[in-house]
Design a protein around this motif. Sequence first.
Motif, mmCIF file in Angstrom:
data_model
loop_
_atom_site.group_PDB
_atom_site.id
_atom_site.type_symbol
_atom_site.label_atom_id
_atom_site.label_comp_id
_atom_site.label_asym_id
_atom_site.label_seq_id
_atom_site.Cartn_x
_atom_site.Cartn_y
_atom_site.Cartn_z
ATOM 1 N N LEU A 157 -149.716 45.803 11.827
ATOM 2 C CA LEU A 157 -150.984 45.399 12.421
ATOM 3 C C LEU A 157 -152.021 46.505 12.311
ATOM 4 C CD1 LEU A 157 -152.652 43.369 14.080
ATOM 5 C CD2 LEU A 157 -151.659 44.369 16.154
ATOM 6 N N LYS A 158 -151.584 47.745 12.544
ATOM 7 C CA LYS A 158 -152.512 48.879 12.439
ATOM 8 C C LYS A 158 -153.025 49.036 11.005
ATOM 9 C CE LYS A 158 -154.484 52.940 13.145
ATOM 10 N NZ LYS A 158 -154.991 53.113 11.769
ATOM 11 N N VAL A 159 -152.141 48.963 10.035
ATOM 12 C CA VAL A 159 -152.553 49.130 8.637
ATOM 13 C C VAL A 159 -153.474 47.986 8.220
ATOM 14 C CG1 VAL A 159 -151.733 49.201 6.263
ATOM 15 C CG2 VAL A 159 -150.511 50.463 8.042
ATOM 16 N N LEU A 160 -153.109 46.762 8.579
ATOM 17 C CA LEU A 160 -153.944 45.616 8.222
ATOM 18 C C LEU A 160 -155.316 45.717 8.880
ATOM 19 C CD1 LEU A 160 -154.261 42.831 6.883
ATOM 20 C CD2 LEU A 160 -153.256 41.820 8.952
ATOM 21 N N ASN A 161 -155.323 46.095 10.147
ATOM 22 C CA ASN A 161 -156.591 46.233 10.865
ATOM 23 C C ASN A 161 -157.456 47.327 10.235
ATOM 24 O OD1 ASN A 161 -158.409 45.664 13.037
ATOM 25 N ND2 ASN A 161 -157.708 47.535 14.049
ATOM 26 N N SER A 162 -156.837 48.441 9.855
ATOM 27 C CA SER A 162 -157.590 49.535 9.241
ATOM 28 C C SER A 162 -158.167 49.127 7.895
ATOM 29 C CB SER A 162 -156.693 50.761 9.077
ATOM 30 O OG SER A 162 -156.223 51.219 10.325
ATOM 31 N N ILE A 163 -157.383 48.398 7.102
ATOM 32 C CA ILE A 163 -157.870 47.972 5.785
ATOM 33 C C ILE A 163 -159.048 47.013 5.927
ATOM 34 C CG2 ILE A 163 -157.248 46.673 3.715
ATOM 35 C CD1 ILE A 163 -154.427 47.804 3.967
ATOM 36 N N VAL A 164 -158.905 46.041 6.820
ATOM 37 C CA VAL A 164 -159.993 45.079 7.016
ATOM 38 C C VAL A 164 -161.242 45.773 7.558
ATOM 39 C CG1 VAL A 164 -160.700 43.017 8.291
ATOM 40 C CG2 VAL A 164 -158.409 43.146 7.318
ATOM 41 N N LEU A 165 -161.052 46.676 8.527
ATOM 42 C CA LEU A 165 -162.194 47.387 9.090
ATOM 43 C C LEU A 165 -162.882 48.255 8.050
ATOM 44 C CD1 LEU A 165 -161.027 48.548 12.642
ATOM 45 C CD2 LEU A 165 -162.783 46.878 12.091
ATOM 46 N N LEU A 166 -162.093 48.927 7.204
ATOM 47 C CA LEU A 166 -162.684 49.775 6.177
ATOM 48 C C LEU A 166 -163.474 48.941 5.173
ATOM 49 C CD1 LEU A 166 -162.968 52.658 5.135
ATOM 50 C CD2 LEU A 166 -160.871 52.312 3.809
ATOM 51 N N GLY A 167 -162.933 47.776 4.810
ATOM 52 C CA GLY A 167 -163.653 46.900 3.888
ATOM 53 C C GLY A 167 -164.949 46.371 4.483
ATOM 54 N N LYS A 168 -164.890 45.916 5.730
ATOM 55 C CA LYS A 168 -166.103 45.425 6.377
ATOM 56 C C LYS A 168 -167.100 46.549 6.605
ATOM 57 C CE LYS A 168 -166.611 41.806 7.579
ATOM 58 N NZ LYS A 168 -167.145 40.620 6.868
ATOM 59 N N SER A 169 -166.597 47.750 6.908
ATOM 60 C CA SER A 169 -167.505 48.882 7.123
ATOM 61 C C SER A 169 -168.233 49.236 5.836
ATOM 62 C CB SER A 169 -166.716 50.092 7.639
ATOM 63 O OG SER A 169 -166.113 49.802 8.880
ATOM 64 N N CYS A 170 -167.518 49.239 4.724
ATOM 65 C CA CYS A 170 -168.180 49.502 3.443
ATOM 66 C C CYS A 170 -169.228 48.437 3.143
ATOM 67 C CB CYS A 170 -167.151 49.551 2.321
ATOM 68 S SG CYS A 170 -166.021 50.967 2.404
ATOM 69 N N GLN A 171 -168.941 47.209 3.509
ATOM 70 C CA GLN A 171 -169.916 46.140 3.310
ATOM 71 C C GLN A 171 -171.157 46.358 4.168
ATOM 72 O OE1 GLN A 171 -168.364 42.216 4.150
ATOM 73 N NE2 GLN A 171 -170.413 41.331 4.326
ATOM 74 N N TYR A 172 -170.959 46.727 5.440
ATOM 75 C CA TYR A 172 -172.103 46.951 6.321
ATOM 76 C C TYR A 172 -172.921 48.168 5.882
ATOM 77 C CZ TYR A 172 -169.670 43.706 9.434
ATOM 78 O OH TYR A 172 -169.054 42.611 9.960
ATOM 79 N N VAL A 173 -172.221 49.214 5.427
ATOM 80 C CA VAL A 173 -172.928 50.402 4.946
ATOM 81 C C VAL A 173 -173.737 50.073 3.698
ATOM 82 C CG1 VAL A 173 -172.585 52.681 3.914
ATOM 83 C CG2 VAL A 173 -171.337 52.048 5.967
ATOM 84 N N LYS A 174 -173.178 49.258 2.820
ATOM 85 C CA LYS A 174 -173.904 48.871 1.611
ATOM 86 C C LYS A 174 -175.106 47.997 1.947
ATOM 87 C CE LYS A 174 -173.170 46.805 -2.950
ATOM 88 N NZ LYS A 174 -172.193 46.153 -3.857
ATOM 89 N N GLU A 175 -174.952 47.086 2.895
ATOM 90 C CA GLU A 175 -176.077 46.244 3.291
ATOM 91 C C GLU A 175 -177.200 47.065 3.927
ATOM 92 O OE1 GLU A 175 -174.416 43.363 5.891
ATOM 93 O OE2 GLU A 175 -173.492 42.177 4.276
ATOM 94 N N ALA A 176 -176.817 48.123 4.636
ATOM 95 C CA ALA A 176 -177.823 48.986 5.263
ATOM 96 C C ALA A 176 -178.364 50.048 4.320
ATOM 97 C CB ALA A 176 -177.227 49.661 6.502
ATOM 98 N N LYS A 177 -177.876 50.070 3.052
ATOM 99 C CA LYS A 177 -178.334 51.012 2.031
ATOM 100 C C LYS A 177 -178.115 52.459 2.482
ATOM 101 C CE LYS A 177 -181.794 47.749 0.339
ATOM 102 N NZ LYS A 177 -183.238 47.504 0.068
#
Length: 529
Positions: A404-424
């Motif tokens: 659960l920790k690994v899955l949560n970290s992977i999903v969070l990292l992917g979504k975080s990269c998406q949010y960072v990219k959207e915010a330029k």
Amino acid sequence: GQPSPQQRTETLGFYESDRGRKKKRSLSDLSLLRFISAELTRGYFLEHNEAKYTERRERVYTCMRIPRELEQLMFFGIFLCLDAFLYVFTLLPLRVFLAMFRFITLPCYGLRDRRLLQPAQVCDILKGVILVICYFMMHYVDYSMMYHLIRGQSVIKLYIIYNMLEVADRLFSSFGQDILDALYWTATEPKERKRAHIGVIPHFFMAVLYVFLHAILIMVQATTLNVAFNSHNKSLLTIMMSNNFVEIKGSVFKKFEKNNLFQMSNSDIKERFTNYVLLLIVCLRNMEQFSWNPDHLWVLFPDVCMVVASEIAVDIVKHAFITKFNDITADVYSEYRASLAFDLVSSRQKNAYTDYSDSVSRRMGFIPLPLAVLLIRVVTSSIKVQGVLAYACVVLFYCGLISLKVLNSIVLLGKSCQYVKEAKMEEKLFNPVLTATPGKPVSKPQSKFKSTQGISTDENGSTSVTNQPVHQKENLPSLLVTSNSDQFLTTPDGEEKDISQDSSELKHRSSKKDLLEIDRFTICGNRID
């Protein structure tokens, strides 16, 4: 011939009398029916004040968007807290084991570095030792005696106690991470420097005492909530829920800027996650008393839903009116989410200066160690492990937590990269801004692709997100890589000014802080500048 003066006077008198008769006739026309007719048929044009009414409409739309935008931020923030919380149970024991294995097998490989252990490994060992010591200390605290002692108090006294516990929890969270940071830095500070501290052992005992006292404080909170759940008339639970609505009165009618709202949002995320853990502890204690009868879980379910729903409703109403009264758009919550995502992505870089769990603690005031100590204490006292099958189930449960920790970290990292990219914000990740320590200037980089601070970069100038940090040489000037969060998402009221202005102008703009400079100091105290 010419009219005589007498005739001229008579003519003027005729016209004046005729004008008076017309005036009297017009006044006599303003009757009651004519007034009512004018009121019924009177018109006006809203387009004459188009800007005003457009602004009013946008405020309504903003209030309608607040629930969705706020809950998206809360959802993302709660999973960030969950990631830092699961880290204590899953990866931290493994990292402590690896650090101890390195320390034991170090003579076999020889001393290739001046340090016996890396700074991160020292911090992991300290966290693990604090966790174990506080867990054994919690065995001397009798939960049953505390429950009956609190249950014997009056309702009003318990309500006051619960409010005092909330204030004390904020104060403990505000000062606790400072104690832990001081311990980590004292234990990993280069030995060549002049000693300016009291020593590692005093800092260690201070950290153990803090975690133990904070765990007891959270236990009293959970016990008070458990008493409220088990009261016959539910009056205490109702009073405690009404306390959330009192929070609206203390927050809505204050002046808020974007940075202040960011502080409040982080505090609400931390508070909501802590309440979820407290509800889990209450359910575990109640299920233990009823011999894990599943029917009793459905008895608790309505009260749990009522507490969660009241918390969500209060947050939505509070943020909706704060944004309305301060003319803040709902898009600001996407900026807050991008700021939190930037912290997560920055902690995976090679030049990261802190662990992500500590970053969450500084940002939201959420310190997982005391809460983890209490949860381990409650689970081990509520669930008895006997037999080989039970231990096998424990191992499977631990593997499930790691998954659960690994899955949560992977999903969070992917979504975080998406949010960072959207915010330029990508360029902020790979172009850290160097600021010198007091009294030391920052030297300019010699080449475009040359590494600064001893951090190796590839030919494209990007840094790794997963590699270990490179130890800096001692003869280099002491430089500090500011969190790139310190350079993003400034929220001035007007147009942005040039950052190269003199210090006097910067002093006047000191209130307009960067969003990612907001930490627990203002969160836990709810200080409004």
